[in-house]
Design a protein around this motif. Structure first.
Motif, PDB file in Angstrom:
ATOM      1  N   ASP A  17     -18.024  12.905   6.867  1.00 57.59           N
ATOM      2  CA  ASP A  17     -17.677  11.499   7.022  1.00 57.59           C
ATOM      3  C   ASP A  17     -17.749  11.114   8.504  1.00 57.59           C
ATOM      4  O   ASP A  17     -17.032  11.689   9.326  1.00 57.59           O
TER       5      ASP A  17
ATOM      6  N   ASP B 294     -14.336   9.964  10.182  1.00 59.10           N
ATOM      7  CA  ASP B 294     -13.422  11.089  10.393  1.00 59.10           C
ATOM      8  C   ASP B 294     -13.914  11.969  11.544  1.00 59.10           C
ATOM      9  O   ASP B 294     -13.123  12.400  12.396  1.00 59.10           O
TER      10      ASP B 294
ATOM     11  N   SER C  34     -10.684  14.379   5.846  1.00 64.15           N
ATOM     12  CA  SER C  34     -11.620  15.481   5.597  1.00 64.15           C
ATOM     13  C   SER C  34     -11.613  16.518   6.712  1.00 64.15           C
ATOM     14  O   SER C  34     -12.609  17.208   6.932  1.00 64.15           O
TER      15      SER C  34
END
Length: 348
Positions: free
Chosen positions: A160, A163, A267
Motif C-alpha cells: 500500500d 502506508d 499493513s
C-alpha cells in the motif's frame, strides 16, 4: 598591474561528481505529473505527522522547525550528498594536503579522477536510498526524502503506497529527532571525522595508495569491506566507535518505525517482511557492490542496533534507555551492541 591569483583546484571535482552521479542514477520510475505531485505532498505530510508519533514513543523532545524537510529527486539527492561529503572530508583533505603537495596539474587531474569515482558511487546509491538525514547541513541538518525511490520500492514490493510512505517517514523522522533533540550528536560525529583525518601517517597519499592496492589484492579472502581493509589499527578503533554510534541510530529508528507502525499503519507487518527480503540485494551485481562498498555492514547495523535497543528497553524501559543520549560516553561500543547487559551495567 598584478594578475589576480587563481583559486587552487580541490582534490575532488565535486561538480563532475554531481554530473556523473546524476546521469548514473537516472530519473527513476515513470510517473505522471499528478502522481509525482501526490507523492511529494504525501511525503511532506508524513514527515510532519511523524514528529508527534516519534516524540510520544521515544520521549525525545526535538525543537520545532529546526531542520527542514526536502523531498528531492535522484539528482537532488546526489547534489545534496556531494555538499555533505565536501563538508565531511574537508579535515581529511586538509590533512593530506599538509603531508604532500602534488602540484597544480597533478591535483587538477587527480580531482577529476576522484570526482568521477565519487560520482559513480553516489549514482549507484542514488537509486537505492529512500531517505536520509544530513546532519552536516548548517545549522541543524536537513531531512531528505527521495520521492522516485520511494515510489519505485512501493511498486516493487507491491504494498500500500500510503502506508509505505508513512513507514519511511517514521524511520527518517526518527533520525531528525535524534540529531535535533540531542544537540551534541552532530558535533560528536564530525569530531570523529577530524580524528580519523589526524591518523593519516607521514606517507599521506602514497601510504593510502599502497594500502588500497593491498586491500584490492587481498579482497577475496576477507570478510570485511574495502574501507575496513584500508584502515590502520588506530583508524579501526575510531571506525568501531562510529559503527557503534551509527548502529544505535539506525536500530533505534527501526524500532521506532515498527513500534509506532501498528497503531497508524495497517499493513506494517507485510511491509516489514517484504522490505527485509529486499535488503538482501536483488541480483549478483547488486550483492557484489553492496559487499565491496561495505553496504552489507550497513544492513548489519540495522539488525544489531535494533536488537540492542529492544534488549535494553525490554529490561529497563524507554525512559532509562534514553540515558544513551545524555553524553557521548554513554553511546554503546561496537562490542556492547552484542552485549546489551554490559552497556546497562556500565551506564545505568
Amino acid at each position: 598591474m598584478t594578475t589576480p591569483e587563481r583559486s587552487a583546484p580541490e582534490m575532488i571535482d565535486w561538480e563532475l561528481a554531481v554530473r556523473i552521479g546524476s546521469r548514473i542514477a537516472g530519473d527513476g520510475p515513470a510517473v505522471s505529473r499528478q502522481e509525482a505531485h501526490d507523492a511529494v505532498a504525501e511525503l511532506r505530510a508524513g514527515a510532519e505527522a511523524s514528529t508527534a508519533h516519534v516524540r510520544e514513543f521515544t520521549g525525545l523532545e526535538a525543537p520545532e522547525h529546526t531542520a527542514p524537510v526536502l523531498v528531492v529527486d535522484r539528482a537532488g539527492w546526489v547534489r545534496a550528498n556531494c555538499e555533505a561529503f565536501r563538508h565531511v572530508v574537508s579535515p581529511l583533505v586538509a590533512q593530506v594536503g599538509e603531508k604532500r603537495d602534488p602540484g597544480r596539474l597533478a591535483l587538477a587531474v587527480g580531482s577529476r579522477v576522484t570526482g568521477a569515482e565519487v560520482g559513480g558511487l553516489l549514482g549507484f546509491l542514488g537509486t537505492k536510498v529512500l531517505g536520509q538525514f544530513d546532519p552536516f547541513h548548517a545549522p541543524h541538518g536537513r531531512l531528505l526524502l527521495v520521492a522516485p525511490n520511494v515510489v519505485h520500492v512501493e511498486r516493487e514490493l507491491d504494498v500500500d503506497p500510503h502506508d509505505f510512505r508513512l513507514w519511511v517517514c517514521l524511520h527518517e523522522e526518527t533520525h531528525r529527532v535524534q540529531f535535533t533533540a540531542v544537540p551534541w550528536m552532530r558535533e560528536h560525529l564530525f569530531s570523529q571525522v577530524e580524528a580519523l583525518a589526524g591518523t593519516l601517517g607521514d606517507g599521506g597519499l602514497d601510504d593510502l595508495t599502497q594500502r588500497l592496492g593491498h586491500a584490492i589484492r587481498n579482497r577475496g579472502g576477507s570478510g570485511g569491506s574495502v574501507v575496513e581493509l584500508l584502515s590502520t589499527p588506530e583508524q579501526q578503533q575510531i571506525l568501531d566507535g562510529v559503527t557503534g554510534m551509527m548502529s544505535l541510530l539506525e536500530g533505534h529508528a527501526d524500532v521506532v518505525m515498527d513500534g509506532v507502525g501498528p497503531s497508524v499503519i495497517g499493513s506494517v507487518a507485510q511491509i516489514r517482511q517484504r522490505f527485509n527480503e529486499r535488503r538482501k540485494g536483488v541480483g549478483a551485481l547488486d550483492r557484489l557492490l553492496r559487499r565491496v562498498l561495505g553496504l552489507d555492514a550497513k544492513m548489519a547495523q540495522y539488525r544489531d542496533g535494533a536488537r540492542f535497543v529492544n534488549a535494553v528497553v525490554d529490561k529497563v524501559g524507554m525512559a532509562e534507555f534514553n540515558a544513551v543520549w545524555e553524553r557521548p560516553e554513554n553511546l554503546p561500543s561496537k562490542a556492547e551492541l552484542s552485549d546489551p547487559e554490559a552497556w546497562v551495567t556500565r551506564v545505568l
